[in-house]
Design a protein around this motif. Structure first.
Motif, mmCIF file in Angstrom:
data_model
loop_
_atom_site.group_PDB
_atom_site.id
_atom_site.type_symbol
_atom_site.label_atom_id
_atom_site.label_comp_id
_atom_site.label_asym_id
_atom_site.label_seq_id
_atom_site.Cartn_x
_atom_site.Cartn_y
_atom_site.Cartn_z
ATOM 1 N N GLN A 125 4.352 1.612 -1.342
ATOM 2 C CA GLN A 125 4.643 1.645 -2.806
ATOM 3 C C GLN A 125 3.522 2.533 -3.775
ATOM 4 O OE1 GLN A 125 6.418 -1.847 -3.811
ATOM 5 N NE2 GLN A 125 8.095 -1.468 -2.917
ATOM 6 N N SER A 126 2.503 1.435 -3.211
ATOM 7 C CA SER A 126 0.939 2.397 -4.335
ATOM 8 C C SER A 126 0.628 3.582 -3.385
ATOM 9 C CB SER A 126 -0.012 1.163 -3.872
ATOM 10 O OG SER A 126 0.248 -0.017 -4.801
ATOM 11 N N ARG A 127 1.443 3.987 -2.804
ATOM 12 C CA ARG A 127 0.599 5.386 -2.211
ATOM 13 C C ARG A 127 -0.633 5.522 -1.777
ATOM 14 N NH1 ARG A 127 4.636 8.763 -3.314
ATOM 15 N NH2 ARG A 127 5.969 8.358 -5.293
ATOM 16 N N GLU A 128 -1.374 4.228 -1.254
ATOM 17 C CA GLU A 128 -3.001 4.163 -0.988
ATOM 18 C C GLU A 128 -2.590 4.186 0.598
ATOM 19 O OE1 GLU A 128 -3.902 0.985 -3.441
ATOM 20 O OE2 GLU A 128 -3.941 1.791 -4.943
ATOM 21 N N LYS B 177 0.697 -1.086 -0.051
ATOM 22 C CA LYS B 177 -0.181 -0.294 0.239
ATOM 23 C C LYS B 177 1.193 1.694 0.471
ATOM 24 C CE LYS B 177 -4.403 -1.803 2.330
ATOM 25 N NZ LYS B 177 -5.216 -1.719 2.663
ATOM 26 N N SER C 191 6.324 2.008 -10.704
ATOM 27 C CA SER C 191 5.151 3.105 -10.313
ATOM 28 C C SER C 191 4.335 1.332 -9.832
ATOM 29 C CB SER C 191 4.079 3.517 -11.522
ATOM 30 O OG SER C 191 2.321 3.603 -10.735
ATOM 31 N N ASP D 1 -3.219 3.852 -13.100
ATOM 32 C CA ASP D 1 -2.716 5.407 -12.699
ATOM 33 C C ASP D 1 -0.862 5.419 -12.560
ATOM 34 O OD1 ASP D 1 -5.393 6.213 -12.354
ATOM 35 O OD2 ASP D 1 -5.537 5.052 -10.011
ATOM 36 N N ASP E 7 0.274 8.716 -11.806
ATOM 37 C CA ASP E 7 -0.185 9.481 -9.901
ATOM 38 C C ASP E 7 0.856 8.442 -9.317
ATOM 39 O OD1 ASP E 7 -1.493 10.725 -11.727
ATOM 40 O OD2 ASP E 7 -3.794 9.186 -11.163
ATOM 41 N N LYS E 8 1.138 6.864 -9.081
ATOM 42 C CA LYS E 8 1.926 6.757 -8.537
ATOM 43 C C LYS E 8 3.005 6.166 -8.605
ATOM 44 C CE LYS E 8 -2.273 4.254 -6.850
ATOM 45 N NZ LYS E 8 -3.570 3.494 -7.026
ATOM 46 N N ASP E 9 3.749 7.156 -9.158
ATOM 47 C CA ASP E 9 5.021 6.391 -9.255
ATOM 48 C C ASP E 9 6.178 6.740 -8.869
ATOM 49 O OD1 ASP E 9 4.707 9.346 -10.284
ATOM 50 O OD2 ASP E 9 5.992 9.616 -12.418
ATOM 51 N N ASP F 42 0.450 -0.515 -8.256
ATOM 52 C CA ASP F 42 -0.194 -0.446 -7.860
ATOM 53 C C ASP F 42 -0.903 -2.004 -7.563
ATOM 54 O OD1 ASP F 42 -2.664 1.265 -7.471
ATOM 55 O OD2 ASP F 42 -3.760 -0.262 -8.922
ATOM 56 N N GLN G 33 4.166 -4.101 -9.897
ATOM 57 C CA GLN G 33 5.226 -3.151 -9.883
ATOM 58 C C GLN G 33 5.795 -2.839 -10.942
ATOM 59 O OE1 GLN G 33 8.948 -3.863 -7.035
ATOM 60 N NE2 GLN G 33 8.548 -1.412 -6.729
#
Length: 469
Positions: A83-86, A81, A327, A335, A338-340, A329, A142
């Motif tokens: 790494q996925s910026r979540e 999460k 990135s 995305d 957005d998540k790079d 996800d 990834q």
């Protein structure tokens, strides 16, 4: 009928043979078809690829990395999460923390907190959040590009590139040496066949003379001027000449088989040469400089010089750079921008102590270099001595050939004289046959000496790397 003619046309090249093959064409066929030369050529190509690989390390490496994962491990899921910026506060179990915390705050605002309430608040901190400790399984994709490049390695990569270039040069010299040997063997076989053909021709002349003597003896036996034993002796000599002709033909056939092997094609006949191989005219220093073994020794010495530099570079630090962009996800390529994320860095590594291993290897490289210097000098002296011995032998053979040519003429005249005197009844048949044997021996010695002389010239040409084509 058409199919039969087509099949014959297709199979015709398989049964084609070389007729009246010239020496020049034979040498060209060796360069084009000889299997050992082709193997040597492949070795050169492999060394060239090794050199390209060594040079390629200077440019670093660019990798595309794609990870596809699924896990319910708490650490992995939380890391996925992040790494996925979540990641959210809910992932820390705030849903189990906020309700009792809200109640405590309300009591605090009303000044209604008791000592028991304060103790209950400590229990809140001991709550183990279920979402954090027991998360649901999560997919993780990834995608990233990584680039690594050496910035400084003490010149090691440059030395490796130069070493592989020298090794390529050595493989080319090996290829040239094999080619020279095949050309040497081809010319030797070609000239040997020519000499055998001339020898057979001379033996046929001798056979004709013996048959003429046989006819003369037969007539003299009829007239009572000779005995049957005389005729038997002549016929025995004729059988010896026929045996020598047959043996020469067998040797010629064997030489043709070897020539066919060298050119990788069936050879049925050649353009017969009558001249001897010319002596190469070259200064001794040039002969040594052209020698492939000496050239290889010099190149090997250069390799040991470079090897010293490689071992010396291990005392110096190494610096490398690293860059990564990607990135992540729970859905593939979702995305992406957005998540790079990116990472760059530089690393310096310097070995301070390893039990003097590098020092020992460095000293070994220097000793190897000194050894190679001595081997170069040894090669020069040894090959120089070999060249001198071959040249001396060739000069000696040239003198012998000149003398033997005169002896062949002399023995032929003596035989003719004895034969004429025999027909006049002035000479015994034994004396005539003895002179005939001396003539045959002189012819045989001349052919043998020419064989030896030509082979020595070919050997010298092989040593001095004399161009043929």
């Amino acid at each position: 009928m058409k199919k039969t003619l087509l099949a014959m046309a297709l199979t015709l090249p398989l049964f084609a043979v070389q007729q009246n093959l010239s020496l020049q064409r034979a040498l060209e066929m060796v360069k084009e078809n000889n299997l050992e030369v082709k193997v040597a050529e492949k070795n050169v190509l492999m060394k060239e690829q090794e050199h390209k690989a060594a040079v390629g390390y200077n440019f670093g490496s660019l990798d595309l990395v794609v990870n596809a994962l699924r896990s319910n491990d708490a650490g992995n899921v939380f890391g996925f999460k992040l790494q996925s910026r979540e990641a959210s506060f809910a992932d820390f179990g705030f849903d189990q923390f906020l309700a009792p915390m809200r109640q405590a705050l309300m009591l605090a605002n009303n000044n209604a907190l008791t000592q028991q309430d304060l103790q209950n608040m400590n229990v809140i901190l001991a709550i183990q959040p279920d979402k954090l400790n027991y998360p649901d399984a999560r997919n993780h994709f990834q995608e990233k590009i990584q680039y690594k490049i050496p910035l400084y390695v003490g010149g090691r990569l440059m030395k490796y590139g130069e070493i592989t270039d020298k090794m390529t040069t050595i493989s080319k010299l090996d290829r040239q040496k094999i080619l020279n040997e095949k050309l040497f063997e081809t010319r030797k076989t070609y000239y040997n066949i020519s000499l055998v053909e001339n020898f057979i021709k001379n033996l046929n002349v001798i056979l004709k003379n013996v048959e003429e003597l046989e006819d003369t003896v037969k007539n003299m036996v009829k007239e009572g001027y000779a005995l049957d034993i005389d005729l038997l002796q002549v016929q025995t000599k004729k059988a010896d000449v026929l045996r020598m002709i047959n043996q020469a033909k067998l040797n010629r056939d064997l030489a043709y088989q070897y020539l066919s092997f060298l050119v990788d094609d069936k050879v049925d006949s050649i353009v017969v040469l009558d001249n001897d191989v010319p002596m190469p005219h070259m200064k001794r220093d040039e002969m040594l400089a052209r020698n492939i073994d000496i050239q290889k020794a010099h190149t090997g010495l250069e390799v040991t010089d470079l090897a010293i530099g490689v071992e010396k570079s291990k005392f110096l630090p190494t610096v490398g750079a690293f860059a990564e962009y990607g990135s992540a996800d729970n859905t593939f390529l979702n995305d992406f921008t957005d998540k790079d994320a990116y990472t760059v860095g530089v690393q310096l590594k310097w070995n301070l102590f390893n039990g003097f291993v590098d020092k020992a290897k460095y000293e070994k490289a220097k000793i190897q270099n000194m050894k190679m210097q001595e081997q170069v000098e040894l090669a020069k002296k040894g090959i120089g001595l070999k060249i001198d011995k071959i040249i001396t032998s060739i000069k000696s053979k040239d003198y012998d050939i000149q003398s033997l040519r005169e002896k062949v003429k002399y023995t032929k005249k003596v035989y003719d004289n004895y034969y004429s005197r025999y027909k006049e009844g002035l000479m015994a048949i034994n004396d005539v046959l003895i002179k005939n044997s001396e003539h045959i021996q002189a012819v045989l010695n001349l052919v043998k000496t020419r064989f030896e002389r030509n082979n020595k010239v070919f050997e010298l040409e092989n040593i001095i790397n004399k161009g043929i084509l």
